[in-house]
Scaffold this motif. Structure first.
Motif, PDB file in Angstrom:
ATOM      1  N   VAL A 294      66.203  81.467  37.997  1.00  0.00           N
ATOM      2  CA  VAL A 294      66.670  80.093  37.831  1.00  0.00           C
ATOM      3  C   VAL A 294      67.598  80.011  36.615  1.00  0.00           C
ATOM      4  CG1 VAL A 294      65.982  77.682  37.607  1.00  0.00           C
ATOM      5  CG2 VAL A 294      64.470  79.302  38.783  1.00  0.00           C
ATOM      6  N   LYS A 297      70.908  75.824  33.340  1.00  0.00           N
ATOM      7  CA  LYS A 297      71.262  74.449  33.698  1.00  0.00           C
ATOM      8  C   LYS A 297      70.271  73.870  34.698  1.00  0.00           C
ATOM      9  CE  LYS A 297      75.126  71.621  35.348  1.00  0.00           C
ATOM     10  NZ  LYS A 297      76.544  71.635  35.815  1.00  0.00           N
ATOM     11  N   GLU A 298      69.839  74.696  35.660  1.00  0.00           N
ATOM     12  CA  GLU A 298      68.870  74.243  36.657  1.00  0.00           C
ATOM     13  C   GLU A 298      67.500  74.026  36.020  1.00  0.00           C
ATOM     14  OE1 GLU A 298      67.867  73.043  40.570  1.00  0.00           O
ATOM     15  OE2 GLU A 298      69.777  73.373  39.555  1.00  0.00           O
ATOM     16  N   ARG A 301      67.462  70.589  34.305  1.00  0.00           N
ATOM     17  CA  ARG A 301      67.456  69.398  35.163  1.00  0.00           C
ATOM     18  C   ARG A 301      66.257  69.349  36.101  1.00  0.00           C
ATOM     19  NH1 ARG A 301      70.306  70.027  40.282  1.00  0.00           N
ATOM     20  NH2 ARG A 301      71.094  67.911  40.045  1.00  0.00           N
ATOM     21  N   THR A 302      65.370  70.366  35.997  1.00  0.00           N
ATOM     22  CA  THR A 302      64.191  70.411  36.862  1.00  0.00           C
ATOM     23  C   THR A 302      62.897  70.314  36.073  1.00  0.00           C
ATOM     24  OG1 THR A 302      65.412  71.852  38.391  1.00  0.00           O
ATOM     25  CG2 THR A 302      63.016  71.729  38.658  1.00  0.00           C
TER      26      THR A 302
END
Length: 355
Positions: A294, A297-298, A301-302
């Motif tokens: 992952v 950035k992901e 935002r998760t």
């Protein structure tokens, strides 16, 4: 024409056991009583729950309401057989959303839906709900248990929670945020209750069973480590808010992570700059990022990545605000500042997460 059956059908034959529901109510009554507080007597069984707002000590209150769920974290509870923690998550997700507006949680109601009611299993869930209510200082004044065969598989269940709080009219947040104000992060307890569809996909990729040792949490199974309840920030944050006027806003880091949740409390024209290197990334997030490939950035935002709540403190009283948070036992970490912004990107970053 077919002959009608000689024996009439019952609700139980249709898959709904009223006796099981009655047994569950009796099992949960002691847990509900444990949540008594001023304004609520801790009894259930009526058609509606009562709360005496005057007895709670408010003079000119504004009511604040929130509702939420636990998402697919419940699937891990169902598949692992660990049912006594997701109730804490349910309460946390609601009451943390109340306190970010400066409100004290007053009462809570839950909705528990299942394909086949197991009274002991349901009581374990409500035990967790009651524990969360006690932690947050709110009363569990009612709820609904729905047995719905055909809509849910037999072992499946889902949860929803509803919380109501109050704040004095002049004490609501956010208030007076300005460029240069300081951001403090409050450590999370783990994944909390967001991003579990991705978590479960990553676990599936690893091939690990829920009862396997957690690679990132010695002494715990994978299920136990992932089911660590969401941290409830209510009591210490209310104490900090009473101790200082330096706190200008709070942001609960839930679904959407940092880029979606922090802007929700900012006025137009302002954004934030985050120092990612200051965030104390928990081992669970490093493991998820590595095993799932992952991107940073992901992740941002998760997941909460180790910060479950962001506090905006007046720049001129930053030390005072930090001390109030620390005195309340919250271990604040300076992670950035409020900035001016002209574009749509309101959360900028520097440095990198220590994944």
């Amino acid at each position: 024409m077919q002959d009608k059956p000689k024996d009439g059908l019952t609700y139980a034959q249709a898959g709904v056991d009223i006796d099981a529901g009655t047994r569950m109510v009796e099992l949960i009554k002691p847990h509900v009583r444990s949540t008594r507080r001023s304004g609520a007597d801790g009894e259930i069984g009526g058609f509606g729950g009562l709360f005496d707002l005057k007895a709670a000590g408010f003079s000119d209150p504004v009511l604040v309401a929130a509702n939420d769920g636990v998402g697919t974290k419940v699937k891990i509870a169902i598949e692992s057989g660990i049912h006594d923690t997701v109730g804490v998550d349910l309460v946390a997700m609601c009451v943390n959303d109340l306190v970010v507006q400066g409100a004290e949680p007053l009462f809570f109601l839950d909705y528990y839906a299942t394909g086949k009611l197991d009274p002991e299993e349901g009581a374990a869930v409500v035990k967790g709900i009651a524990a969360g209510c006690v932690d947050a200082g709110c009363a569990l004044i009612g709820g609904e248990t729905a047995e719905m065969p055909g809509l849910y598989a037999k072992k499946d269940y889902d949860l929803a929670g509803f919380a109501v709080g109050a704040a004095e009219r002049g004490a609501l947040l956010p208030r007076g945020i300005e460029k240069g104000d300081v951001l403090f992060g409050l450590p999370s307890s783990g994944v909390h209750s967001n991003g579990f569809s991705l978590v479960r996909r990553i676990v599936e990729r690893t091939g690990l069973a829920w009862e396997a040792p957690a690679p990132f949490a010695p002494g715990k199974t994978l299920a136990e480590a992932l089911l660590v309840p969401t941290k409830i920030y209510v009591r210490p944050l209310l104490a900090a808010l009473k101790a200082t006027d330096a706190i200008r806003a709070l942001a609960h880091i839930t679904g959407g992570g940092f880029p979606e949740n922090i802007p929700r409390v900012l006025p137009k024209g302002l954004g934030v700059a985050l120092d990612l290197s200051a965030i104390p990334v928990l081992p669970v997030f490093s493991w998820l990022a590595r095993e799932g490939g992952v991107a940073e950035k992901e992740m941002l935002r998760t997941f909460n990545c180790g910060i479950g709540m962001v506090v905006v403190v007046s720049a001129s009283h930053a030390a005072e605000g930090e001390k109030a948070l620390a005195d309340a036992g919250l271990a604040p970490i300076r992670i950035g500042e409020v900035t001016e912004t002209q574009g749509e990107e309101r959360v900028t970053t520097r440095g990198a997460l220590k994944l």
